[in-house]
Design an enzyme around this catalytic site. Structure first.
Site, PDB file in Angstrom:
ATOM      1  N   ARG A 224       0.855  -1.183   0.000  1.00  0.00           N
ATOM      2  CA  ARG A 224       0.000   0.000   0.000  1.00  0.00           C
ATOM      3  C   ARG A 224       0.894   1.237   0.000  1.00  0.00           C
ATOM      4  O   ARG A 224       1.957   1.242   0.631  1.00  0.00           O
ATOM      5  CB  ARG A 224      -0.902   0.027   1.246  1.00  0.00           C
ATOM      6  CG  ARG A 224      -1.995  -1.021   1.271  1.00  0.00           C
ATOM      7  CD  ARG A 224      -3.087  -0.753   0.236  1.00  0.00           C
ATOM      8  NE  ARG A 224      -4.155  -1.747   0.311  1.00  0.00           N
ATOM      9  CZ  ARG A 224      -4.303  -2.767  -0.539  1.00  0.00           C
ATOM     10  NH1 ARG A 224      -3.459  -2.955  -1.530  1.00  0.00           N
ATOM     11  NH2 ARG A 224      -5.317  -3.610  -0.396  1.00  0.00           N
ATOM     12  N   HIS A 272      -1.023  -0.041  -9.912  1.00  0.00           N
ATOM     13  CA  HIS A 272      -1.661  -1.024  -9.017  1.00  0.00           C
ATOM     14  C   HIS A 272      -2.094  -2.278  -9.803  1.00  0.00           C
ATOM     15  O   HIS A 272      -3.261  -2.668  -9.763  1.00  0.00           O
ATOM     16  CB  HIS A 272      -2.854  -0.400  -8.282  1.00  0.00           C
ATOM     17  CG  HIS A 272      -3.183  -1.107  -6.991  1.00  0.00           C
ATOM     18  ND1 HIS A 272      -3.579  -0.463  -5.856  1.00  0.00           N
ATOM     19  CD2 HIS A 272      -3.178  -2.414  -6.657  1.00  0.00           C
ATOM     20  CE1 HIS A 272      -3.810  -1.336  -4.894  1.00  0.00           C
ATOM     21  NE2 HIS A 272      -3.564  -2.542  -5.364  1.00  0.00           N
TER      22      HIS A 272
HETATM   23  C1  GLV Z   1      -4.884  -5.413  -3.930  1.00  0.00           C
HETATM   24  O1  GLV Z   1      -4.272  -4.444  -3.659  1.00  0.00           O
HETATM   25  C2  GLV Z   1      -5.402  -6.362  -2.985  1.00  0.00           C
HETATM   26  O2  GLV Z   1      -5.430  -6.073  -1.790  1.00  0.00           O
HETATM   27  O3  GLV Z   1      -5.798  -7.459  -3.414  1.00  0.00           O
END
Ligand code: GLV
Length: 309
Positions: A224, A272
């Protein structure tokens, strides 16, 4: 059973179709059209608006679309008495290990350096060390971290792993708890962050931590954005303490236009995508968990709300 899907809107219909193909008996609603709130038994969500989950008085479980549940637990009104199930899909761990291996090998084979040299049409050879001479550390030894650590060890890197509690992983030198952190970090050449985001891990990747790594180390953050203190990371890159950072996650997503990461010569930004839940495999795992639970079994992969993972 009535299931409310609260995922990013572009995906919600696809999830509904996949769930119904596997379990036609489900009555599926898509947020915000929940219908009467007392009818909702289960919510399947990535993140919810603060207070939304507290609106369903008969809610019996929340299933997370993601492996990380910080976005759901960030809601101060999250109904703590309701079990929260994190996404555990072996494919998520495979995808993550691929990304982490690619990012580590990019640095190890110096592809980042050759890309920069190519821009100047420069033919310059460098001799790189053997993998066995470059120590890599993985912060976080959950499903994803453990698999990434094993994959890196299989590539020949000496691998260290760190988690809050003790873990034993073949071929990985593990460290635990705050007391084990300095020895884990000591002179690491590549650091991979795969921690859950909790009050204990927020901001862990700061100037003090970077200073413990080998000079010219690389950082790969696939957990994160809030694990990293941005200005400390930028300062460590600018001073040369860090030689590069691969960042897949950010405090604000999408990463805002004009953010210094976008144009930093030693930062690789990806949006991401290191490991994304696939509805082709994950929906079946959710349905299987729900069915066994309906039949009187225990829900699998329930988060400990105190630990936050
Ligand atoms: C992605 O960031 C997840 O938590 O699967």
């Amino acid at each position: 059973m009535r299931l409310l899907i609260n995922t990013p809107t572009e995906d919600a219909e696809a999830w509904r179709a996949q769930f119904l193909a596997l379990a036609p008996e489900l009555d599926i609603r898509i947020w915000p059209d929940a219908g009467p709130v007392e009818e909702i038994d289960v919510v399947f969500a990535w993140r919810t608006r603060a207070g939304d989950l507290a609106r369903y008085p008969r809610l019996r479980a929340v299933f997370s679309l993601g492996a990380g549940v910080d976005g759901l637990l960030a809601d101060p009104q999250f109904p703590r008495h309701v079990p929260l199930v994190r996404m555990v899909d072996p494919n998520l761990a495979v995808l993550m290990a691929e990304y982490v291996a690619a990012a580590v090998l990019r640095y190890h084979c110096e592809l980042d350096r050759y890309q920069a040299l190519q821009a100047g049409q420069r033919w310059e050879k460098h001799v790189r060390p053997f993998a066995c001479e470059r120590t890599v550390g993985v912060l976080g030894l959950g499903e994803l971290g453990t698999n990434a650590a094993r994959t890196l060890a299989a590539l020949g890197f000496p691998v260290r792993g760190w988690a809050r509690s003790a873990h034993a992983i073949d071929g990985v030198h593990t460290f635990a708890g705050e007391a084990g952190l300095p020895a884990f970090l000591d002179a690491l050449q590549v650091l991979v962050c795969l921690l859950p985001l909790t009050p204990h891990t927020r901001g862990l990747l700061d100037a003090r931590l970077f200073a413990r790594l080998a000079p010219g180390a690389f950082v790969i953050n696939v957990a994160r954005g809030a694990h990293v203190v941005e200005r400390d990371l930028l300062a460590a890159l600018d001073s040369g303490q860090l030689a590069g950072a691969t960042l897949d996650v950010f405090d604000t997503e999408p990463l805002p236009a004009g953010h210094p990461y976008w144009t930093h010569p030693r930062v690789l930004v990806t949006p991401h995508i290191s490991s994304v839940t696939s509805l082709r495999t994950a929906a079946a795992l959710v349905v299987d968990n729900l069915r066994q639970w309906q039949a009187g079994g225990r829900l699998r992969n329930v988060v400990d709300p105190e630990r936050g993972y």
